[in-house]
Design an enzyme around this catalytic site. Structure first.
Site, PDB file in Angstrom:
ATOM      1  N   LYS A 110       0.816  -1.221   0.000  1.00 17.68           N
ATOM      2  CA  LYS A 110       0.000   0.000   0.000  1.00 17.68           C
ATOM      3  C   LYS A 110       0.847   1.267   0.000  1.00 17.68           C
ATOM      4  O   LYS A 110       0.474   2.263  -0.609  1.00 17.68           O
ATOM      5  CB  LYS A 110      -0.957  -0.010   1.196  1.00 17.68           C
ATOM      6  CG  LYS A 110      -2.058  -1.052   1.071  1.00 17.68           C
ATOM      7  CD  LYS A 110      -3.193  -0.799   2.047  1.00 17.68           C
ATOM      8  CE  LYS A 110      -4.349  -1.746   1.767  1.00 17.68           C
ATOM      9  NZ  LYS A 110      -5.500  -1.487   2.653  1.00 17.68           N
ATOM     10  N   LYS A 194      -7.853  -9.772  -7.640  1.00 18.62           N
ATOM     11  CA  LYS A 194      -9.025  -9.930  -6.785  1.00 18.62           C
ATOM     12  C   LYS A 194     -10.086  -8.895  -7.133  1.00 18.62           C
ATOM     13  O   LYS A 194      -9.767  -7.772  -7.520  1.00 18.62           O
ATOM     14  CB  LYS A 194      -8.636  -9.759  -5.307  1.00 18.62           C
ATOM     15  CG  LYS A 194      -7.948 -10.959  -4.695  1.00 18.62           C
ATOM     16  CD  LYS A 194      -7.649 -10.744  -3.231  1.00 18.62           C
ATOM     17  CE  LYS A 194      -8.920 -10.707  -2.403  1.00 18.62           C
ATOM     18  NZ  LYS A 194      -8.629 -10.630  -0.943  1.00 18.62           N
ATOM     19  N   LYS A 197     -13.156  -3.054  -4.567  1.00 13.46           N
ATOM     20  CA  LYS A 197     -13.886  -1.794  -4.711  1.00 13.46           C
ATOM     21  C   LYS A 197     -12.958  -0.661  -5.143  1.00 13.46           C
ATOM     22  O   LYS A 197     -13.424   0.412  -5.531  1.00 13.46           O
ATOM     23  CB  LYS A 197     -14.602  -1.438  -3.411  1.00 13.46           C
ATOM     24  CG  LYS A 197     -13.745  -1.441  -2.171  1.00 13.46           C
ATOM     25  CD  LYS A 197     -14.617  -1.462  -0.925  1.00 13.46           C
ATOM     26  CE  LYS A 197     -13.814  -1.730   0.331  1.00 13.46           C
ATOM     27  NZ  LYS A 197     -14.661  -2.053   1.482  1.00 13.46           N
TER      28      LYS A 197
END
Length: 331
Positions: A110, A194, A197
């Site tokens: 991240k 994956k 959202k």
């Protein structure tokens, strides 16, 4: 057995969340004492408009209840409504080590090359996650492959605290394998990624709030290959999009890949996709209808969350008090 798990209240729930975690949570309710929380403190690792964050907590609570989380069976609450999470996190920061956190895959992924510009909350995320678990003396935590490292860190923190302060306070948790198999749902546009959202393409995922026509359209446009479905699941290994759609169908109807292929072997996606769309609509339509009802009564949602927070706080307090005593912050 006590199980604890959380989900960030950011963005709409999608089919990947439902098949990969939420329906497993629903089944867990009959197997163990369960605490499920909306991880709004964790969401502070990124900037979110305050009004959006607050509304997202209610929205996620409604989505979980619509999906089958029963507040009469499980404890459902917002993480921030139980200050003990933050308090224990700070205590655990005293035993967690920078080297442990630097090695966390999620931090590396991240933060990327912008570590200096990333928030401290993102770096310290795993310690708060450890506090979430250890606060309730959770024996088990449901995790996917990408979260096993976090459970290992939680165990390390628990064992080091117990050793440093010569107590037997924290229970090193185990991964929970109950609740049945969790499906690994991939993007409808890229079978190697994956369903998420955060993907910029709306066509990559199916939201719980999508209407029937949108669901059918997204499945019709899902990426596939020209070959028919085989009889042997092993032959799908080199066909990620085909494997993904077969897995999604099986997870929705409760069948293995082998059982799905027994029925559809030799058929192309022109025949398979309509069946997949019908299965998705059958699963999601009643959830969506229930979600619409729940959204209309914010007071009822707030009451459910408040009751859950009160119960969670009472469960957490003895552990927090013991941690304060262990480190010498109270007698």
């Amino acid at each position: 057995m006590r199980v604890v798990s959380g989900i960030q209240p950011t963005g709409d729930l999608h089919l990947g969340n439902l098949l990969g975690a939420i329906l497993r949570w629903v089944r867990m309710q009959d197997e163990a004492e369960c605490l499920f929380f909306l991880a709004d403190l964790h969401s502070l690792s990124d900037f979110i408009d305050p009004k959006v964050r607050r509304n997202s907590v209610r929205e996620m609570a409604a989505a979980l209840i619509a999906s089958g989380i029963d507040p009469n069976k499980s404890t459902l609450f917002a993480q921030s409504a139980v200050p003990a999470h933050s308090e224990l996190c700070w205590i655990l920061n005293g035993v967690a080590r920078m080297g442990w956190l630097n090695r966390m895959t999620q931090w590396k992924d991240k933060a990327g090359k912008n570590r200096e510009g990333s928030s401290v909350a993102l770096f310290d995320y795993p310690v708060l996650q450890a506090a979430d678990i250890l606060l309730y003396q959770a024996t088990h935590v449901p995790v996917g492959e990408d979260q096993k490292q976090h459970i290992e860190l939680t165990r390390d923190i628990a064992l080091k605290f117990n050793s440093d302060y010569d107590v037997e306070l924290f229970v090193p948790p185990e991964p929970f394998i109950g609740g049945g198999t969790a499906a690994r749902v991939m993007s409808l546009r890229d079978g190697s990624m994956k369903m998420s959202k955060s993907d910029p393409s709306e066509q990559s995922r199916i939201h719980l709030t999508d209407d029937n026509d949108v669901i059918a359209l997204k499945i019709r446009k899902a990426k596939t290959d020209p070959d028919p479905l085989p009889e042997d699941p092993a032959l799908l290994e080199s066909r990620p999009e085909a494997r993904n759609l077969v897995g999604i169908y099986g997870a929705m109807v409760g069948e293995t890949d082998e059982q799905v292929l027994q029925r559809f072997a030799g058929q192309g996606f022109g025949a398979f996709k309509p069946a997949l769309a019908d299965a998705a609509i059958a699963l999601l339509e009643p959830l969506r209808n229930r979600l619409v009802e729940l959204r209309q009564d914010k007071a009822a949602l707030d009451a459910i969350l408040a009751a859950g927070a009160n119960k969670a706080a009472s469960l957490a307090q003895p552990t927090l008090d013991a941690a304060y005593r262990a480190v010498g912050l109270k007698d």
